[in-house]
Motif scaffolding. Structure first.
Motif, PDB file in Angstrom:
ATOM      1  N   UNK A   7       0.843  -1.202   0.000  1.00 47.84           N
ATOM      2  CA  UNK A   7       0.000   0.000   0.000  1.00 47.84           C
ATOM      3  C   UNK A   7       0.873   1.246   0.000  1.00 47.84           C
ATOM      4  N   UNK A   8       1.895   1.271   0.831  1.00 48.84           N
ATOM      5  CA  UNK A   8       2.799   2.424   0.876  1.00 48.84           C
ATOM      6  C   UNK A   8       3.564   2.579  -0.436  1.00 48.84           C
ATOM      7  N   UNK A   9       3.957   1.470  -1.029  1.00 47.89           N
ATOM      8  CA  UNK A   9       4.648   1.525  -2.325  1.00 47.89           C
ATOM      9  C   UNK A   9       3.742   2.112  -3.397  1.00 47.89           C
ATOM     10  N   UNK A  46       3.535  -8.383  -9.233  1.00 44.46           N
ATOM     11  CA  UNK A  46       3.052  -7.066  -9.660  1.00 44.46           C
ATOM     12  C   UNK A  46       3.787  -5.956  -8.913  1.00 44.46           C
ATOM     13  N   UNK A  47       4.024  -6.148  -7.630  1.00 44.92           N
ATOM     14  CA  UNK A  47       4.755  -5.154  -6.837  1.00 44.92           C
ATOM     15  C   UNK A  47       6.173  -4.976  -7.372  1.00 44.92           C
ATOM     16  N   UNK A  48       6.819  -6.065  -7.738  1.00 49.00           N
ATOM     17  CA  UNK A  48       8.169  -5.971  -8.302  1.00 49.00           C
ATOM     18  C   UNK A  48       8.168  -5.241  -9.635  1.00 49.00           C
ATOM     19  N   UNK A  49       7.192  -5.530 -10.486  1.00 49.58           N
ATOM     20  CA  UNK A  49       7.125  -4.873 -11.794  1.00 49.58           C
ATOM     21  C   UNK A  49       6.892  -3.372 -11.630  1.00 49.58           C
ATOM     22  N   UNK A  50       6.012  -2.991 -10.722  1.00 48.21           N
ATOM     23  CA  UNK A  50       5.769  -1.565 -10.463  1.00 48.21           C
ATOM     24  C   UNK A  50       7.033  -0.906  -9.925  1.00 48.21           C
ATOM     25  N   UNK A  51       7.706  -1.571  -9.006  1.00 44.95           N
ATOM     26  CA  UNK A  51       8.939  -1.013  -8.438  1.00 44.95           C
ATOM     27  C   UNK A  51       9.995  -0.803  -9.514  1.00 44.95           C
ATOM     28  N   UNK A  52      10.132  -1.754 -10.393  1.00 42.84           N
ATOM     29  CA  UNK A  52      11.103  -1.634 -11.486  1.00 42.84           C
ATOM     30  C   UNK A  52      10.751  -0.455 -12.389  1.00 42.84           C
ATOM     31  N   UNK A  74      12.846  12.274  -4.421  1.00 40.28           N
ATOM     32  CA  UNK A  74      11.737  11.425  -3.994  1.00 40.28           C
ATOM     33  C   UNK A  74      11.079  12.128  -2.824  1.00 40.28           C
ATOM     34  N   UNK A  75       9.753  12.240  -2.820  1.00 41.74           N
ATOM     35  CA  UNK A  75       9.086  12.885  -1.690  1.00 41.74           C
ATOM     36  C   UNK A  75       9.472  12.228  -0.373  1.00 41.74           C
ATOM     37  N   UNK A  76       9.566  13.003   0.666  1.00 41.51           N
ATOM     38  CA  UNK A  76      10.048  12.537   1.981  1.00 41.51           C
ATOM     39  C   UNK A  76       9.262  11.341   2.487  1.00 41.51           C
ATOM     40  N   UNK A  77       7.947  11.259   2.212  1.00 36.06           N
ATOM     41  CA  UNK A  77       7.162  10.156   2.744  1.00 36.06           C
ATOM     42  C   UNK A  77       7.402   8.851   2.008  1.00 36.06           C
ATOM     43  N   UNK A  78       8.217   8.861   0.978  1.00 37.40           N
ATOM     44  CA  UNK A  78       8.493   7.631   0.234  1.00 37.40           C
ATOM     45  C   UNK A  78       9.765   6.936   0.694  1.00 37.40           C
TER      46      UNK A  78
END
Length: 106
Positions: free
Chosen positions: A27-29, A82-88, A101-105
């Motif tokens: 969710x945070x990602x 799916x999480x890995x693909x989005x992260x990539x 990168x915004x501080x909350x990330x």
């Protein structure tokens, strides 16, 4: 993120039990990813390196999927692939951008 402020606990459930926060991390990602994604209909190809075992394992190597569908797979069936693909994908957007990168990330 924390500081020296004491906070009151408003609600808790099983606070002393050890748990696996992977789905919460997804969710945070997703929240962080939305700062960089403009086109949710953009299609990306699943790579072999994205594929991991776990729940929501419906994606295969070389599948072409929209960002919107990856978000769905990441959150509802809790797909680690799916999480890995989005992260990539988002990682490449960050590298191509100004690198902030915004501080909350963090």
């Amino acid at each position: 993120m924390w500081d020296n402020t004491a906070l009151d606990i408003l609600a808790e459930k099983n606070a002393d039990e050890e748990g696996v926060p992977a789905s919460l991390t997804k969710v945070l990602s997703l929240i962080c990813a939305t700062d960089y994604i403009v086109d949710y209909h953009k299609k990306i190809r699943i790579k072999k390196s994205d594929i991991v075992r776990g729940s929501g394992n419906n994606l295969r190597n070389r599948d072409i999927v929209t960002i919107e569908d990856l978000f769905y797979d990441m959150l509802l069936p809790s797909s680690n692939t799916a999480a890995n693909a989005i992260s990539r994908y988002v990682g490449r957007l960050v590298i191509k951008g100004n690198g902030t990168v915004p501080i909350y990330c963090y």
